[in-house]
Design an enzyme around this catalytic site. Structure first.
Site, short mmCIF file in Angstrom:
data_model
loop_
_atom_site.label_atom_id
_atom_site.label_comp_id
_atom_site.label_asym_id
_atom_site.label_seq_id
_atom_site.Cartn_x
_atom_site.Cartn_y
_atom_site.Cartn_z
N LYS A 193 0.88 -1.31 -0.10
CA LYS A 193 -0.10 0.04 -0.05
C LYS A 193 0.80 1.28 0.08
CE LYS A 193 -1.92 2.82 2.96
NZ LYS A 193 -1.90 3.87 2.46
N GLU A 269 9.94 1.36 10.21
CA GLU A 269 11.10 2.32 9.97
C GLU A 269 10.27 3.82 10.37
OE1 GLU A 269 12.69 5.28 9.05
OE2 GLU A 269 12.96 4.56 6.84
N CYS A 303 13.05 11.25 7.47
CA CYS A 303 12.94 10.82 8.63
C CYS A 303 14.27 11.02 9.19
CB CYS A 303 12.66 9.33 8.77
SG CYS A 303 13.80 8.19 7.44
N GLU A 400 8.85 15.65 16.03
CA GLU A 400 9.11 15.32 14.45
C GLU A 400 8.51 16.50 13.77
OE1 GLU A 400 8.59 11.74 11.97
OE2 GLU A 400 10.65 12.15 11.46
P1 NDP Z 1 1.37 8.25 8.30
O1 NDP Z 1 2.57 7.48 9.35
O2 NDP Z 1 0.15 8.29 8.69
O3 NDP Z 1 1.56 7.50 7.01
C1 NDP Z 1 2.32 6.56 6.53
C2 NDP Z 1 1.47 5.26 5.87
O4 NDP Z 1 0.89 4.75 6.96
C3 NDP Z 1 0.99 5.70 4.74
O5 NDP Z 1 0.71 4.78 3.74
C4 NDP Z 1 -0.71 5.93 5.32
O6 NDP Z 1 -1.95 5.80 4.61
C5 NDP Z 1 -0.55 4.56 6.48
N1 NDP Z 1 -1.33 4.51 7.45
C6 NDP Z 1 -2.13 5.43 8.19
N2 NDP Z 1 -2.74 5.22 9.22
C7 NDP Z 1 -2.62 3.78 9.11
C8 NDP Z 1 -3.16 2.63 10.06
N3 NDP Z 1 -4.08 2.81 11.02
N4 NDP Z 1 -2.73 1.51 9.81
C9 NDP Z 1 -1.84 1.11 8.65
N5 NDP Z 1 -1.47 1.99 7.89
C10 NDP Z 1 -1.87 3.29 8.09
O7 NDP Z 1 2.21 9.57 8.07
P2 NDP Z 1 1.45 10.88 7.74
O8 NDP Z 1 1.38 10.95 6.34
O9 NDP Z 1 0.19 11.11 8.49
O10 NDP Z 1 2.39 11.71 8.17
C11 NDP Z 1 2.34 12.25 9.64
C12 NDP Z 1 4.01 12.29 10.14
O11 NDP Z 1 4.41 11.21 10.47
C13 NDP Z 1 4.67 13.36 9.39
O12 NDP Z 1 4.73 14.63 9.57
C14 NDP Z 1 6.00 12.80 9.71
O13 NDP Z 1 6.41 13.33 11.08
C15 NDP Z 1 5.69 11.41 10.01
N6 NDP Z 1 6.24 10.66 8.73
C16 NDP Z 1 7.35 9.74 8.93
C17 NDP Z 1 7.85 9.08 7.95
C18 NDP Z 1 9.30 8.50 7.93
O14 NDP Z 1 9.93 8.10 6.89
N7 NDP Z 1 9.86 8.12 9.19
C19 NDP Z 1 7.18 9.21 6.50
C20 NDP Z 1 5.96 9.86 6.60
C21 NDP Z 1 5.37 10.39 7.57
P3 NDP Z 1 -2.37 7.10 4.12
O15 NDP Z 1 -1.78 8.27 4.24
O16 NDP Z 1 -2.55 6.39 2.69
O17 NDP Z 1 -3.97 7.03 4.71
#
Ligand code: NDP
Length: 500
Positions: A193, A269, A303, A400
């Site tokens: 996904k 991660e 990240c 973050e």
């Molecule tokens: P998320 O952690 O919500 O998103 C990452 C992935 O997880 C997306 O594919 C998202 O789906 C999915 N996801 C969301 N909710 C669920 C769930 N309940 N179960 C399984 N998968 C889920 O990050 P956000 O986009 O909300 O960003 C918020 C913050 O997260 C950022 O500001 C940053 O601080 C951090 N982040 C960290 C990253 C890293 O590389 N460590 C990468 C991205 C974000 P979808 O968005 O499609 O609904």
């Protein structure tokens, strides 16, 4: 029938056309979601809709999992030898290379990163990663254990089975390659996904996966929302492992869902608040350049971003002056302009989130030394931002932000900075700048982080493991270490004549 997205790029850096299906990719076919609903995909440079893509639901996850299991039992898993897995991965890498400019352009359009970065880093590294794991596919070895002469004991490193992979929006294609490479090299089938914000390169990649000749069901793509599709993957009883990259908040939910369902294996991660430590004896010009790369690279949406910049008191004023100058010089603008260093933030959500953090910094009494404001009137651009006069308890120091916002903090000595640098729930990465090798390495070793960079920041390679200490994650991606995430060790013991 799923629809086709066509786009003509007529930009200074890339001219060309892309055209691909916008459906889910299940069992080797592009299909509509079961509910026939769609998701709008937005261009963050303008805030306008680029296209609609199919929306998956939990039912589509079930269909994809069934297809993946069938492939695992018949055409992939233990049925496809290492040489065959390697051949297909190499073919995929070649196809990615053939379409590199197109993939980079799609990424720039969908994510907002500059075409230049998408070429030089995202696509190049994604191709390298797939090729690197192609090299491993026929070198997955177990061991022979010495027991006694009447027994043969050995281990096999078998594929785990069907793995769910959930990836974020900050490096969409790259994260897909980090996940697919080791999973496919070791013989697993995948249900992946992407983020609903940036699904386009993942969909285009499925066409390339198809052309490379992977058996139907080996890789399945379910584009949908996290709280439906992501949750269905992490709680699925027939998914044997889930690999996730994203926020610590969602990582926690995934771990909980895994525990409550079938105790599936997990790798996470997650986020970071990485310290970047600059000692008095650093090469100042280099430290300034790297610090800027550390925090502004990918618009701060990394990240590993070096978001806490600790500078020793002897060079603090000079560093701040030069760092401010450098930050001002970075052009924020159109991802397809060759001079742009920084494009828009990925979405309105993220833009608002970052602006809220900037406001909280102001409210808690920190000084906005530079930026802190919107750039332009259209899209989600934010100017490079520096905060000074912070205290350790402030949100902008602890949490973050995931944007082009750094805090510059003065420190006195080694013990002082190590204490401050380790004062965080995260432990993904850290950087040290010093020309004294003893000081640099001693500090690198004392930092609680999965990666410590010395005199550089944000350096990643396909063969170097990457992952977090503390709440930054579980398991390692990349390198040989990532293969362990995707294999289960079986011990086989053979009786060579021991009579009962
Ligand atoms: P998320 O952690 O919500 O998103 C990452 C992935 O997880 C997306 O594919 C998202 O789906 C999915 N996801 C969301 N909710 C669920 C769930 N309940 N179960 C399984 N998968 C889920 O990050 P956000 O986009 O909300 O960003 C918020 C913050 O997260 C950022 O500001 C940053 O601080 C951090 N982040 C960290 C990253 C890293 O590389 N460590 C990468 C991205 C974000 P979808 O968005 O499609 O609904």
């Amino acid at each position: 029938m799923a629809t086709v997205f066509t786009h003509e790029f007529n930009t200074p850096v890339y001219k060309g056309k892309t055209s691909f299906n916008t459906g889910l990719y299940i069992n080797g076919k592009f299909v509509e979601g079961s509910d026939k609903t769609t998701i709008d995909v937005t261009n963050p440079a303008t805030g306008k809709v680029i296209t609609k893509i199919a929306e998956a639901t939990a039912k589509d996850v079930d269909i994809a999992v069934a297809a993946a299991h069938k492939a695992f039992e018949t055409t992939w898993g233990l049925n496809a030898g290492g040489a065959e897995r390697s051949r297909l991965l190499l073919k995929l890498a070649l196809l990615m290379e053939e379409h590199q400019q197109e993939l980079a352009a799609i990424e720039a359009l969908d994510n907002g990163k500059t075409f230049t970065w998408a070429m030089d880093l995202d696509t190049t590294f994604a191709i390298d990663t797939i090729r690197y794991y192609a090299g491993w596919a026929d070198k997955i070895h177990g061991q022979v254990q010495e027991t006694d002469e009447k027994k043969l004991s050995y281990t096999r490193h078998e594929p785990i089975g069907v793995v769910g992979q959930i990836i974020p929006w900050n490096f969409p294609l790259l994260m897909m390659s980090w996940k697919l490479g080791p999973a496919l090299a070791t013989g697993n089938c995948v249900v992946l996904k992407p983020s609903e914000f940036t699904p386009l390169t993942a969909i285009r990649m499925c066409e390339l996966i198809d052309r490379a000749g992977f058996p139907p069901g080996t890789v399945n793509l379910v584009t949908g929302y996290g709280n439906t599709v992501g949750a269905a993957i992490s709680s699925h009883m027939k998914i044997d492992k889930v690999a996730f990259t994203g926020s610590t908040l969602v990582g926690r939910k995934i771990m909980e869902a895994a525990a409550k369902s079938n105790l599936k294996d997990i790798t996470l991660e997650l986020g970071g608040k990485s310290p970047n430590i600059i000692f008095n004896d650093a090469d100042l010009e280099q430290a300034v350049n790297w610090a800027a790369h550390g925090i502004y690279w990918n618009h701060g949406q990394a990240c590993s971003a070096g978001s806490r910049i600790f500078v020793q008191s002897g060079i603090y004023d000079e560093f701040l002056e030069k760092f401010t100058e450098k930050s001002r010089s970075l052009k924020v603008g159109d991802p397809f302009d060759v001079d742009s260093y920084q494009g828009p933030q990925v979405s309105k959500n993220q833009y608002d989130r970052i602006m809220d953090y900037i406001q909280s910094g102001k409210d808690q009494g920190a000084t906005v030394h530079l930026g802190g404001d919107r750039n332009g009137t259209e899209g989600y651009y934010i100017n490079p931002t520096i905060f000074t006069n912070t205290t350790p308890d402030m949100k902008i120091v602890q949490e973050e932000i995931f944007g082009p916002v750094g805090v510059v903090i003065k420190f006195e000595d080694e013990d002082d900075v190590i204490r401050q640098a380790n004062d965080t729930v995260f432990g993904l990465a850290a950087a040290v700048f010093s020309q004294n090798i003893n000081r640099a390495l001693n500090t690198a070793h004392r930092l609680k982080a999965g990666t410590a960079w010395v005199n550089c920041v944000n350096q990643l390679h396909a063969n170097v493991p990457f992952g977090g200490f503390k709440q930054s994650g579980i398991g390692r991606e990349l390198g040989e270490y990532a293969l362990h995430n995707y294999t289960a060790v079986k011990s086989v013991q053979v009786n060579l004549g021991h009579v009962m």
